[in-house]
Design an enzyme around this catalytic site. Structure first.
Site, PDB file in Angstrom:
ATOM      1  N   ASP A  71      10.330  25.656  41.964  1.00  0.00           N
ATOM      2  CA  ASP A  71      10.238  27.025  42.482  1.00  0.00           C
ATOM      3  C   ASP A  71      10.373  27.006  44.010  1.00  0.00           C
ATOM      4  O   ASP A  71       9.441  27.368  44.712  1.00  0.00           O
ATOM      5  CB  ASP A  71       8.917  27.685  42.049  1.00  0.00           C
ATOM      6  CG  ASP A  71       7.684  26.916  42.500  1.00  0.00           C
ATOM      7  OD1 ASP A  71       7.805  25.715  42.870  1.00  0.00           O
ATOM      8  OD2 ASP A  71       6.581  27.496  42.498  1.00  0.00           O
ATOM      9  N   ASP A  82       9.437  21.802  47.458  1.00  0.00           N
ATOM     10  CA  ASP A  82      10.433  21.668  46.390  1.00  0.00           C
ATOM     11  C   ASP A  82      11.791  21.291  46.986  1.00  0.00           C
ATOM     12  O   ASP A  82      12.536  20.507  46.386  1.00  0.00           O
ATOM     13  CB  ASP A  82      10.597  22.976  45.614  1.00  0.00           C
ATOM     14  CG  ASP A  82       9.310  23.488  45.028  1.00  0.00           C
ATOM     15  OD1 ASP A  82       9.076  23.275  43.830  1.00  0.00           O
ATOM     16  OD2 ASP A  82       8.545  24.125  45.777  1.00  0.00           O
ATOM     17  N   ASN A  99       6.256  29.999  43.642  1.00  0.00           N
ATOM     18  CA  ASN A  99       6.067  30.228  45.072  1.00  0.00           C
ATOM     19  C   ASN A  99       6.583  31.596  45.495  1.00  0.00           C
ATOM     20  O   ASN A  99       6.035  32.217  46.408  1.00  0.00           O
ATOM     21  CB  ASN A  99       6.786  29.147  45.872  1.00  0.00           C
ATOM     22  CG  ASN A  99       6.065  27.822  45.828  1.00  0.00           C
ATOM     23  OD1 ASN A  99       4.842  27.770  45.805  1.00  0.00           O
ATOM     24  ND2 ASN A  99       6.825  26.739  45.793  1.00  0.00           N
ATOM     25  N   THR A 124       7.657  20.895  39.308  1.00  0.00           N
ATOM     26  CA  THR A 124       6.959  20.990  40.590  1.00  0.00           C
ATOM     27  C   THR A 124       6.517  22.419  40.877  1.00  0.00           C
ATOM     28  O   THR A 124       6.177  22.748  42.012  1.00  0.00           O
ATOM     29  CB  THR A 124       7.841  20.461  41.736  1.00  0.00           C
ATOM     30  OG1 THR A 124       9.052  21.234  41.798  1.00  0.00           O
ATOM     31  CG2 THR A 124       8.178  18.995  41.536  1.00  0.00           C
ATOM     32  N   PHE A 181      -2.584  25.708  42.805  1.00  0.00           N
ATOM     33  CA  PHE A 181      -1.698  26.859  42.617  1.00  0.00           C
ATOM     34  C   PHE A 181      -0.803  26.744  41.387  1.00  0.00           C
ATOM     35  O   PHE A 181      -0.710  27.677  40.587  1.00  0.00           O
ATOM     36  CB  PHE A 181      -0.842  27.058  43.871  1.00  0.00           C
ATOM     37  CG  PHE A 181       0.185  28.149  43.730  1.00  0.00           C
ATOM     38  CD1 PHE A 181      -0.174  29.483  43.818  1.00  0.00           C
ATOM     39  CD2 PHE A 181       1.523  27.834  43.489  1.00  0.00           C
ATOM     40  CE1 PHE A 181       0.764  30.497  43.674  1.00  0.00           C
ATOM     41  CE2 PHE A 181       2.473  28.832  43.347  1.00  0.00           C
ATOM     42  CZ  PHE A 181       2.083  30.172  43.435  1.00  0.00           C
ATOM     43  N   ASN A 182      -0.099  25.623  41.223  1.00  0.00           N
ATOM     44  CA  ASN A 182       0.857  25.522  40.114  1.00  0.00           C
ATOM     45  C   ASN A 182       0.186  25.654  38.752  1.00  0.00           C
ATOM     46  O   ASN A 182       0.806  26.138  37.798  1.00  0.00           O
ATOM     47  CB  ASN A 182       1.613  24.193  40.171  1.00  0.00           C
ATOM     48  CG  ASN A 182       2.641  24.151  41.278  1.00  0.00           C
ATOM     49  OD1 ASN A 182       3.031  25.178  41.823  1.00  0.00           O
ATOM     50  ND2 ASN A 182       3.075  22.949  41.627  1.00  0.00           N
ATOM     51  N   HIS A 221       3.946  18.168  49.045  1.00  0.00           N
ATOM     52  CA  HIS A 221       3.461  17.830  47.706  1.00  0.00           C
ATOM     53  C   HIS A 221       4.550  17.307  46.759  1.00  0.00           C
ATOM     54  O   HIS A 221       4.437  16.222  46.183  1.00  0.00           O
ATOM     55  CB  HIS A 221       2.828  19.067  47.051  1.00  0.00           C
ATOM     56  CG  HIS A 221       1.802  19.756  47.885  1.00  0.00           C
ATOM     57  ND1 HIS A 221       0.493  19.330  47.968  1.00  0.00           N
ATOM     58  CD2 HIS A 221       1.879  20.864  48.667  1.00  0.00           C
ATOM     59  CE1 HIS A 221      -0.196  20.136  48.761  1.00  0.00           C
ATOM     60  NE2 HIS A 221       0.636  21.075  49.194  1.00  0.00           N
ATOM     61  N   ASP A 222       5.571  18.115  46.542  1.00  0.00           N
ATOM     62  CA  ASP A 222       6.447  17.941  45.381  1.00  0.00           C
ATOM     63  C   ASP A 222       7.251  16.644  45.347  1.00  0.00           C
ATOM     64  O   ASP A 222       7.446  16.072  44.264  1.00  0.00           O
ATOM     65  CB  ASP A 222       7.378  19.141  45.254  1.00  0.00           C
ATOM     66  CG  ASP A 222       6.613  20.427  44.948  1.00  0.00           C
ATOM     67  OD1 ASP A 222       5.456  20.336  44.492  1.00  0.00           O
ATOM     68  OD2 ASP A 222       7.175  21.522  45.151  1.00  0.00           O
TER      69      ASP A 222
END
Length: 313
Positions: free
Chosen positions: A13, A18, A42, A127, A168-169, A242-243
């Site tokens: 997203d 990402d 996102n 992700t 969040f995810n 993060h991703d």
């Protein structure tokens, strides 16, 4: 040197991190990126799909199909993440997408791709929220036995960011997460406990700048915006990226330490909905299909990203 490429489907997203995951997946020769699929997370589905096509255009990724998927979670309303800005990729001028969008729905592309490849050769790398992955497993249950593994960015065994205990995810679509974590496939959760170690420090910014290509300039501008937003919203001096930790783990498992533990998704708690509950109690069940990422080799991680940017050129 001979090596076997790792076939993956990146379900994302975009999202600043990402975009880094896309760069790493496309720029590393050990990854065979079979498809990019998008999901509302996102930002809205329309925006994140545009972003995926725009990033693909920027890095010259014209040979990987992109398909749009779910526009909202299974049960609850969609709520975007402010940290990525109004477009989902604020901070730079996005190129007009030149990469076409597949006519297929993301869920169907995921299923078709897994079914036409040999069993246990394709890894799913979500992700964003897990809506597309859950729907694919429900629409065609045969994929569960054929998928090599699911390596996802989401959750945290000690940390949350959308609530005190939820990432969040996962909280974006907890019901989908529940499905994914409870299917009979291997799941590795690359959560906040790990990704908060993947900080884009001033040294990282300098090294990206010194690569001095259009994609590296693009990434540097994205990370500058991300840095400011993370400082404002969560107090980080250097933003966590993060991703791409998921991709780095698949390229070189020594970059990320993992531990096999049962993980459950909390659906009903007033204060804990979306929590990824990891049970570290001894003994770990022999049939445990879930693992959590614990420690990151930061130097190896960032070297992979620098190399990918150089390979893209």
């Amino acid at each position: 040197m001979f090596f076997l490429t790792k076939k993956i489907i990146l379900d994302c997203d975009p999202g600043h991190d990402d975009a880094v995951a896309m760069i790493l997946a496309y720029g590393n020769p050990e990854i065979d990126l079979l498809a990019v699929t998008t999901v509302a997370g996102n930002q809205t589905l329309e925006k994140v799909t545009y972003n995926a096509r725009s990033v693909s255009t920027m890095i010259g990724m014209t040979d990987v199909p992109i398909a749009a998927g779910s526009s909202k979670p299974l049960v609850q309303a969609h709520e975007p993440a402010d940290v990525h800005g109004e477009s989902g990729l604020d901070g730079t001028e996005l190129p007009e997408p030149e990469v076409p969008l597949s006519d297929a729905h993301a869920v169907d592309l995921i299923i078709e791709t897994i079914m036409r490849n040999p069993a246990k050769t394709v890894s799913l790398v979500p992700t964003g929220s897990l809506t597309n992955i859950a729907l694919a497993a429900r629409k065609e249950p045969k994929i569960v036995d054929r998928v090599k593994e699911v390596v996802l960015m989401g959750g945290g065994y000690h940390e949350g960011n959308w609530s005190a205990v939820a990432e969040f995810n996962i909280i974006t679509d907890p019901e989908a997460a529940y499905i994914v974590f409870n299917e009979n496939w291997k799941v590795t959760m690359v959560g906040l406990d790990l990704t908060h170690q993947a900080l884009a420090t001033p040294e990282v910014f300098n090294k990206i700048k010194n690569i001095n290509t259009q994609p590296s300039k693009f990434l540097g501008e994205l990370l500058e915006f991300f840095k400011a937003m993370y400082k404002e919203s969560q107090g980080f001096d250097s933003p966590p990226v993060h991703d791409p930790c998921t991709i780095a783990y698949l390229i070189d498992p020594s970059v990320v330490d993992t531990m096999s533990v049962p993980v459950s998704i909390e659906l009903n708690g007033n204060l804990t909905r979306g929590m990824t509950v990891a049970d570290f109690r001894y003994p770990i069940p022999e049939n445990c299909n879930t693992a959590v990422a614990t420690n990151l080799d930061r130097n190896k991680f960032w070297e992979l990203i620098y190399d990918a940017l150089k390979n893209i050129g």
